[in-house]
Motif scaffolding. Structure first.
Motif, PDB file in Angstrom:
ATOM      1  N   UNK A 768       0.835  -1.191   0.000  1.00  0.00           N
ATOM      2  CA  UNK A 768       0.000   0.000   0.000  1.00  0.00           C
ATOM      3  C   UNK A 768       0.875   1.247   0.000  1.00  0.00           C
ATOM      4  N   UNK A 769       0.256   2.333  -0.394  1.00  0.00           N
ATOM      5  CA  UNK A 769       0.948   3.623  -0.323  1.00  0.00           C
ATOM      6  C   UNK A 769       0.832   4.263   1.038  1.00  0.00           C
ATOM      7  N   UNK A 770       0.030   3.692   1.962  1.00  0.00           N
ATOM      8  CA  UNK A 770      -0.120   4.222   3.310  1.00  0.00           C
ATOM      9  C   UNK A 770       0.853   3.493   4.229  1.00  0.00           C
ATOM     10  N   UNK A 771       1.671   4.281   4.978  1.00  0.00           N
ATOM     11  CA  UNK A 771       2.692   3.666   5.826  1.00  0.00           C
ATOM     12  C   UNK A 771       2.614   4.100   7.276  1.00  0.00           C
ATOM     13  N   UNK A 772       1.489   4.642   7.700  1.00  0.00           N
ATOM     14  CA  UNK A 772       1.368   5.104   9.076  1.00  0.00           C
ATOM     15  C   UNK A 772       1.247   3.967  10.069  1.00  0.00           C
ATOM     16  N   UNK A 773       1.430   4.324  11.343  1.00  0.00           N
ATOM     17  CA  UNK A 773       1.357   3.310  12.400  1.00  0.00           C
ATOM     18  C   UNK A 773      -0.039   2.722  12.507  1.00  0.00           C
ATOM     19  N   UNK A 774      -1.059   3.583  12.332  1.00  0.00           N
ATOM     20  CA  UNK A 774      -2.430   3.087  12.385  1.00  0.00           C
ATOM     21  C   UNK A 774      -2.698   2.122  11.237  1.00  0.00           C
ATOM     22  N   UNK A 775      -2.136   2.449  10.034  1.00  0.00           N
ATOM     23  CA  UNK A 775      -2.299   1.537   8.884  1.00  0.00           C
ATOM     24  C   UNK A 775      -1.661   0.188   9.171  1.00  0.00           C
ATOM     25  N   UNK A 776      -0.494   0.197   9.828  1.00  0.00           N
ATOM     26  CA  UNK A 776       0.181  -1.075  10.136  1.00  0.00           C
ATOM     27  C   UNK A 776      -0.615  -1.873  11.162  1.00  0.00           C
ATOM     28  N   UNK A 777      -1.167  -1.183  12.168  1.00  0.00           N
ATOM     29  CA  UNK A 777      -1.978  -1.906  13.146  1.00  0.00           C
ATOM     30  C   UNK A 777      -3.194  -2.554  12.475  1.00  0.00           C
ATOM     31  N   UNK A 778      -3.809  -1.820  11.602  1.00  0.00           N
ATOM     32  CA  UNK A 778      -5.004  -2.360  10.937  1.00  0.00           C
ATOM     33  C   UNK A 778      -4.673  -3.556  10.064  1.00  0.00           C
ATOM     34  N   UNK A 779      -3.513  -3.506   9.381  1.00  0.00           N
ATOM     35  CA  UNK A 779      -3.154  -4.653   8.523  1.00  0.00           C
ATOM     36  C   UNK A 779      -2.911  -5.906   9.363  1.00  0.00           C
ATOM     37  N   UNK A 780      -2.194  -5.735  10.493  1.00  0.00           N
ATOM     38  CA  UNK A 780      -1.945  -6.905  11.341  1.00  0.00           C
ATOM     39  C   UNK A 780      -3.234  -7.422  11.962  1.00  0.00           C
ATOM     40  N   UNK A 781      -4.128  -6.488  12.366  1.00  0.00           N
ATOM     41  CA  UNK A 781      -5.405  -6.909  12.947  1.00  0.00           C
ATOM     42  C   UNK A 781      -6.267  -7.635  11.926  1.00  0.00           C
ATOM     43  N   UNK A 782      -6.154  -7.257  10.629  1.00  0.00           N
ATOM     44  CA  UNK A 782      -6.968  -7.894   9.583  1.00  0.00           C
ATOM     45  C   UNK A 782      -6.454  -9.275   9.211  1.00  0.00           C
ATOM     46  N   UNK A 783      -5.200  -9.617   9.628  1.00  0.00           N
ATOM     47  CA  UNK A 783      -4.691 -10.949   9.331  1.00  0.00           C
ATOM     48  C   UNK A 783      -3.464 -10.961   8.445  1.00  0.00           C
ATOM     49  N   UNK A 784      -2.961  -9.802   8.032  1.00  0.00           N
ATOM     50  CA  UNK A 784      -1.754  -9.771   7.210  1.00  0.00           C
ATOM     51  C   UNK A 784      -0.548 -10.154   8.056  1.00  0.00           C
ATOM     52  N   UNK A 785       0.433 -10.769   7.389  1.00  0.00           N
ATOM     53  CA  UNK A 785       1.672 -11.138   8.071  1.00  0.00           C
ATOM     54  C   UNK A 785       2.706 -10.020   8.031  1.00  0.00           C
ATOM     55  N   UNK A 786       2.699  -9.220   7.011  1.00  0.00           N
ATOM     56  CA  UNK A 786       3.694  -8.162   6.876  1.00  0.00           C
ATOM     57  C   UNK A 786       3.070  -7.008   6.099  1.00  0.00           C
ATOM     58  N   UNK A 787       3.549  -5.790   6.416  1.00  0.00           N
ATOM     59  CA  UNK A 787       3.072  -4.569   5.771  1.00  0.00           C
ATOM     60  C   UNK A 787       4.243  -4.002   4.967  1.00  0.00           C
ATOM     61  N   UNK A 788       4.087  -3.868   3.630  1.00  0.00           N
ATOM     62  CA  UNK A 788       5.144  -3.334   2.783  1.00  0.00           C
ATOM     63  C   UNK A 788       4.615  -2.099   2.067  1.00  0.00           C
ATOM     64  N   UNK A 789       5.385  -1.026   2.190  1.00  0.00           N
ATOM     65  CA  UNK A 789       4.969   0.256   1.644  1.00  0.00           C
ATOM     66  C   UNK A 789       5.481   0.402   0.221  1.00  0.00           C
ATOM     67  N   UNK A 790       4.596   0.877  -0.661  1.00  0.00           N
ATOM     68  CA  UNK A 790       4.984   1.138  -2.043  1.00  0.00           C
ATOM     69  C   UNK A 790       5.906   2.348  -2.111  1.00  0.00           C
TER      70      UNK A 790
END
Length: 824
Positions: A768-790
């Protein structure tokens, strides 16, 4: 001498009595020694001599060998008669002597009494003279404000009275433990100048001041007392020094000296001491009077200032008695009330300001009853001074109490704050507007980062694809390397811009955990080896083998080290060197990370602002080194969030620089560090199956091409629902899913994939193009294993996929890589 003469006469007469032919008249001679014996010092001497003579006469009668011309009885009668006369003479002589002694003693007693009377009379006259002198001195001293000025005329009289020709009066000066000569008598101008200042303990006067006790020295010329040299030199025989003491404090000294005699009498010493005590008391009284006068003048000045301030104060002031009647009021409050000052005195608050009864009466009653102050009460009301206009006021009520604590009245302070309240309301509205603008700015920056990253993603992936397909053409590889560098540079600037914004607003959150900072530095340095060598630089690393545990966010600490290395690479010309070193500071329990380079260096002004936002070391017109000046500002913010510090050093322009980061070591982190554990392998057949869910077709297609070139089996879905259907069919090992999908966002897709049995264990990567801390929390809460910023770094993506392949015992073409760190 007398006893010898008497004894010689007695013996001579006895011998004569034995030898004389006619012994009858010889015993009469004993009368002579008996009479002489009357004047011997011992009173019984005469009787003793008479007794001896009687014995010798009898002995002479019996022992005399001479023939007497008279019969023996006549001789015996004559001898007895002689002895009777001798005894009677002795008895009368003794009585006469006693009478003479009594008369002599009476005469001596009379003489002594006359001398004593004369002495007493002289002492009384001297004492009266002393008392007259003391009375005169006391009268003059009491009436004088400067007793020191009277010492010289007093000494003239005292010198004549006591035969004293020298005196010295020293007073404590402005400097501590120093004496200053105030007045003197009998000294020359040179001596006064030479001994004008003395220290405590110096010479005799300084010794008196040091001890605070009188010092009397007699026969001074033969004395060895220390400090007496100057006085001995001028012939002084006796010295008497007295401290001037008041309330235990030494004010100075008063000393008297003379060369005309060797001692003073007790009366003279008492006179000197009494005079010294009088001088000390008057000096102390003078100081007290001066202080009282100064206090009185200061009080009058303060009272005038207070009255002026009270009268002209911009705040309204008044004093109310216990019945709320005006006792005093200033012009400001009278103007508020719309009546002159005189009209208020004696009238109640309710009579002058009827509208205040409701809101103020309860507060006043509480203050009067409890004796407690009531401060900063806010009111909004109209007054008689400006009827019909609501105005804002702040009033404070302070009780006035007597010595026993009984409330006698209330001191009231009233200040109009209408303008301040208007400004406060305006500021509140402006603050709301600023918060709204700040929220919109945050949304804009997040959206800007997202929109800038989206076009960079396919470009970066396309560069990797072209690099793998470009063959060995140097020109093509050079062009692709240039594009890769510029894309990475733009992505770093976007990340720095967003991080600085989050740090400045305090919205950057750390995911702290026990981490080995030595391993983090080692990994980041390894990642930068190719970049360093590609810029023609040499990288050396000195790191400890043992772990250095800190409580921190590994991703952000990696970003700190990466920014330091990036800064060193950017400002070091080809051929230079970069050195990374880590040291321990046992005193502060910190670990320091130093990145040194041989680059362009910095001057002192640049060092002072190096870590400020948008600070630029490259101020040349061509901006050849680029950058927004955000990287080191991000480093400072991240290090301080970890409880550390950062500093910079440089010997000057062209002499390189060193950036040092200090982080606190954590014993708790070392104890809580998880032991290394290997993931449970999952056996799969063939290469990894990867599903790309991305609505941007350029990004999706080029990413699929890259994955295929890397040896993976890849498919693409352009919507969320299509991605779910493709996942049911493909049963992917890895899913790369965009979050900003139009119809069904990536969070919903992740939850759906985790709910399906065929994709419940798939490795989900959010891109995703969003790299904020809230975005990372939401990705982990949704079930993603890792968050990678475009734009995703292809090398980073390849490391993550290699790690997934290792967990499944499947290794594609690339050699196995170490476990990937979380993406920044």
């Amino acid at each position: 001498m007398r006893p010898l003469v008497v004894g010689a006469l007695v013996v001579g007469i006895f011998l004569l009595d034995l030898a004389a032919p006619l012994g009858i008249s010889i015993p009469l001679g004993y009368v002579v020694p008996a009479c002489l014996a009357l004047w011997l010092p011992w009173r019984g001497a005469a009787l003793f001599v008479v007794g001896v003579c009687t014995l010798l006469t009898a002995l002479g009668f019996s022992l005399s060998p001479n023939t007497y011309d008279v019969p023996p009885w006549v001789d015996a009668t004559m001898r007895i008669s002689t002895m009777a006369v001798l005894w009677l003479s002795a008895a009368f002589g003794v009585q006469w002597r006693r009478a003479a002694e009594r008369m002599g003693e009476a005469a001596a007693q009379s003489a002594r009494e006359a001398a004593e009377r004369k002495r007493i009379q002289e002492a009384l006259e001297a004492q009266n003279s002393h008392l007259r002198l003391l009375a005169k001195a006391a009268g003059r001293l009491v009436l004088s404000d400067e007793p020191v000025e009277l010492l010289e005329p007093l000494f003239a009289e005292l010198g004549a009275e006591l035969d004293v020709e020298l005196y010295f009066n020293y007073m404590t000066g402005p400097m501590p433990r120093m004496l200053e000569l105030e007045s003197s008598g009998g000294l020359t101008a040179g001596q006064r100048k030479r001994y004008h200042f003395l220290e405590f303990g110096e010479f005799l006067c300084g010794t008196v001041a040091e001890s605070g006790k009188p010092l009397i020295l007699e026969d001074l010329q033969h004395s060895t007392y220390p400090g007496a040299g100057p006085l001995k030199g001028v012939g002084v025989q006796v010295y008497a020094g007295f401290p001037l003491v008041a309330h235990g404090r030494v004010l100075g000294t008063l000393a008297f000296a003379t060369s005309r005699r060797t001692q003073y009498t007790d009366d003279e010493l008492r006179l000197m001491r009494t005079l010294s005590d009088q001088v000390a008391a008057v000096i102390d009284r003078g100081e007290l009077v001066r202080k009282l006068k100064e206090s009185e003048r200061a009080a009058q000045r303060h009272l005038a200032e207070f009255q002026s301030v009270y009268k002209n104060s911009p705040a309204g002031l008044c004093v109310l008695d216990t019945e709320c009647r005006y006792v005093n009021i200033n012009e400001t409050l009278a103007r508020y009330n719309g009546a002159p000052v005189a009209a208020h005195i004696g009238r109640t608050l309710w009579e002058m300001v009827p509208g205040t009864a409701g809101p103020i009466e309860a507060v006043l009653r509480h203050v009067l009853e409890t004796g407690e102050s009531s401060m900063d009460n806010e009111y909004r009301m109209e007054t008689a001074g400006q009827p019909g206009t609501l105005r804002d006021w702040i009033a404070s009520f302070v009780p006035i109490k007597d010595a026993s604590g009984v409330v006698q009245g209330v001191n009231v302070t009233v200040q109009e704050v209408t303008r301040l309240k208007q400004i406060e309301r305006a500021l509140r509205e402006a603050g709301l507007a600023l918060r709204e603008a700040d929220r919109r700015k945050d949304e804009f920056l997040a959206m800007l980062g997202h929109e800038l990253r989206n076009p960079l993603a396919p470009i970066r992936t396309a560069v990797k694809v072209l690099d793998m397909q470009a063959g060995r053409s140097p020109e093509a590889r050079q062009t692709l390397a240039m594009i890769e560098r510029q894309v990475a540079h733009m992505a770093r600037m976007i990340d720095d811009l967003l991080d600085v914004s989050r740090i400045s607003r305090g919205k950057l959150e750390l995911r702290k955990e026990p981490c080995d900072v030595a391993q983090i530095v080692r990994d980041v340095a390894h990642d930068y080896e190719s970049i360093v060598s590609g810029n023609g630089l040499t990288l050396s690393v000195s790191l400890p083998e043992e772990p250095r545990w800190v409580e921190g966010d590994p991703t952000r600490l990696s970003q700190v080290v990466g920014n330091l290395l990036h800064n060193a690479i950017k400002f070091t010309d080809p051929g230079g060197q970069i050195h990374v070193q880590m040291n321990d500071d046992t005193e502060t329990n910190e670990v320091s990370i130093m990145v040194s380079d041989t680059g362009i260096g910095m001057d002192a002004p640049m060092l002072g602002r190096l870590f400020e936002t948008f600070s630029q070391a490259d101020r040349s017109l061509d901006r050849s080194r680029g950058g927004l000046g955000l990287g080191l500002a991000v480093v400072k913010g991240l290090v301080e969030l970890h409880g550390g510090t950062v500093e910079a050093h440089s010997a000057g322009l062209g002499k390189g620089s060193t950036l040092r980061v200090r982080l606190p070591l954590s014993a708790e982190a070392a104890l809580g560090a998880p032991p290394p554990s290997a993931p449970l392998p999952r056996q799969t057949d063939g290469p990894l199956r990867i599903l790309v869910i991305e609505d941007n077709r350029d990004t999706a297609d080029i990413l699929r091409n890259l994955l295929v070139l890397l040896g993976y089996r890849a498919e693409v879905a352009y919507t969320g629902p299509d991605g779910i259907e493709a996942a049911k069919r493909l049963r992917p090992d890895v899913v790369l899913c965009d979050l900003g999908l139009p119809d069904m966002d990536g969070f919903a897709v992740a939850r759906a994939l985790r709910a399906m049995s065929v994709t419940a264990t798939s490795y989900l990567i959010a891109q995703t193009g969003y790299g904020g801390a809230e975005d990372r929390r939401r990705t982990l809460a949704a079930g993603f294993d890792v968050h990678m910023t475009k734009p995703i770094d292809p090398a980073e993506l390849e490391r993550v996929l290699s790690s997934v392949a290792e967990m499944r015992h499947e290794r594609p073409r690339a050699a196995p890589r170490r476990q990937a760190r979380r993406s920044a």
